[in-house]
Scaffold this active site. Sequence first.
Site, PDB file in Angstrom:
ATOM      1  N   ASP A 188      -1.335   6.618   6.134  1.00 41.46           N
ATOM      2  CA  ASP A 188      -1.339   5.205   6.496  1.00 41.46           C
ATOM      3  C   ASP A 188      -2.251   5.027   7.710  1.00 41.46           C
ATOM      4  O   ASP A 188      -2.473   5.988   8.458  1.00 41.46           O
ATOM      5  CB  ASP A 188       0.099   4.782   6.840  1.00 41.46           C
ATOM      6  CG  ASP A 188       0.311   3.286   6.674  1.00 41.46           C
ATOM      7  OD1 ASP A 188      -0.641   2.588   6.276  1.00 41.46           O
ATOM      8  OD2 ASP A 188       1.425   2.812   6.954  1.00 41.46           O
TER       9      ASP A 188
ATOM     10  N   THR B  34      -5.643  -1.436   7.013  1.00 43.13           N
ATOM     11  CA  THR B  34      -5.779  -2.884   7.086  1.00 43.13           C
ATOM     12  C   THR B  34      -7.217  -3.238   7.476  1.00 43.13           C
ATOM     13  O   THR B  34      -7.588  -4.399   7.478  1.00 43.13           O
ATOM     14  CB  THR B  34      -4.838  -3.451   8.170  1.00 43.13           C
ATOM     15  OG1 THR B  34      -5.019  -2.688   9.365  1.00 43.13           O
ATOM     16  CG2 THR B  34      -3.397  -3.357   7.744  1.00 43.13           C
TER      17      THR B  34
ATOM     18  N   LYS C  93       0.834  -1.211   0.000  1.00 48.27           N
ATOM     19  CA  LYS C  93       0.000   0.000   0.000  1.00 48.27           C
ATOM     20  C   LYS C  93       0.873   1.267   0.000  1.00 48.27           C
ATOM     21  O   LYS C  93       0.643   2.179  -0.784  1.00 48.27           O
ATOM     22  CB  LYS C  93      -0.958  -0.005   1.215  1.00 48.27           C
ATOM     23  CG  LYS C  93      -1.914  -1.202   1.190  1.00 48.27           C
ATOM     24  CD  LYS C  93      -2.867  -1.226   2.355  1.00 48.27           C
ATOM     25  CE  LYS C  93      -2.240  -1.568   3.678  1.00 48.27           C
ATOM     26  NZ  LYS C  93      -1.630  -2.926   3.727  1.00 48.27           N
ATOM     27  N   THR C  94       1.886   1.269   0.872  1.00 45.27           N
ATOM     28  CA  THR C  94       2.785   2.431   0.928  1.00 45.27           C
ATOM     29  C   THR C  94       3.562   2.546  -0.382  1.00 45.27           C
ATOM     30  O   THR C  94       3.711   3.640  -0.944  1.00 45.27           O
ATOM     31  CB  THR C  94       3.784   2.258   2.104  1.00 45.27           C
ATOM     32  OG1 THR C  94       3.023   1.973   3.277  1.00 45.27           O
ATOM     33  CG2 THR C  94       4.620   3.497   2.311  1.00 45.27           C
TER      34      THR C  94
ATOM     35  N   ARG D 128       6.498  -8.107   2.011  1.00 46.75           N
ATOM     36  CA  ARG D 128       7.375  -7.665   3.112  1.00 46.75           C
ATOM     37  C   ARG D 128       7.988  -8.856   3.829  1.00 46.75           C
ATOM     38  O   ARG D 128       9.167  -8.831   4.195  1.00 46.75           O
ATOM     39  CB  ARG D 128       6.608  -6.788   4.112  1.00 46.75           C
ATOM     40  CG  ARG D 128       7.516  -6.367   5.274  1.00 46.75           C
ATOM     41  CD  ARG D 128       6.868  -5.420   6.257  1.00 46.75           C
ATOM     42  NE  ARG D 128       6.559  -4.165   5.642  1.00 46.75           N
ATOM     43  CZ  ARG D 128       5.395  -3.548   5.762  1.00 46.75           C
ATOM     44  NH1 ARG D 128       4.433  -4.082   6.487  1.00 46.75           N
ATOM     45  NH2 ARG D 128       5.188  -2.411   5.161  1.00 46.75           N
TER      46      ARG D 128
END
Length: 348
Positions: free
Chosen positions: A119, A168, A74-75, A227
């Site tokens: 975020d 999330t 997302k980032t 990640r």
Amino acid sequence: MPDEHPENVSPDPRVVSGKRRSEDQEQGLRPQRLDDIIGQDRVIENLKILVGAAKKRKEPLDHILFYGPPGLGKTTLSHVMGKEMGVNVRPTAGPSIERAGDLAAILTHLREGDILFIDEIHRLGKAVEEILYPAMEDFVLDIVVGKGPAAKNVRLNLPKFTVVGATTRLALLTGALRSRFGAVYRLDLYDNESMVKIVTRAAPLLKTPIDEGGARMIGSRSRGTPRIALRLLKRVRDFAQERADGKITAEVADQALDLLGIDHLGLDDIDRRVLATIIDKFDGGPVGLETIAASITEEADTIEDVCEPYLLTLGFLDRTPRGRVAQRRAYEHMGRPFNNRLQQQSLL
Ligand code: ADP
């Protein structure tokens, strides 16, 4: 003053947590353009259309919301959108913007077309959200100047900017905030082939020799989360340097991941404890999330954000209105006889 999101750096010691940690330095690993992104094909196709159309109209991007488990990009996507549009990205996070004034300060420093990345947007406070609504909709900032009887409402015009929100927990976003986003995209856990490609792309950037078997071994044990794949790759690299000749093969990766307590499906100790608790203590469920969390002294958030999406994808768990239920596959994986009476009788 709110700044880069320190709250996002989790103290969580799990290698497979998916949450951002200080060790996740990018070292050039972050894809820069939409064409560099591996996987998420449908979302990427939609984003290309969004960028192309906005550029043709010479307008800023519409506000975008990304949602999905941690560590899926997302980032990264918010920065990629900045690159594609040739604009600055101002990163921040819901918990960092404590007061309405914090947000006002950020908004007044934006330039035309800039992206404000928020975020954990579900953690914005109510007062802050209320400043954000008119800012997103009409590009204005309503502030109160002065105190007491002399206080005045002042409306400032803002440059046309874009909010890219990430969460999330879509369900925790207020309806009012959600409706301000013109484009909402869900990121799913990555398929196996995409994971292998992500590992294969990252290894040379980390100056680590790897063969296909090694990339497959790490990719398939990273629970569909880039990640985690990158984090495991770094740990396996260390193992390869210390206990082998530096090259990551399937065998080396297998040994390193076993040593980290990650099984062949990518489950770690916490996942297994979640499953064991449901099966052994609660006869396979249904059992509530908070009860599971209390039983294994873990945060309910970690279980819900990190463990569950993957256990659901594997078909190990089911979410029912009465709680979580372990499925036959979970019993098999944990080496327990399938004896959930309710499920056997199809009463659930
Ligand atoms: P999120 O914001 O969803 O928690 P990030 O954008 O921080 O996730 O991504 C986590 C890590 O995974 C970053 O290091 C990023 O470079 C990498 N990553 C994410 N998506 C991809 C992808 N599609 N291809 C390659 N690397 C990716």
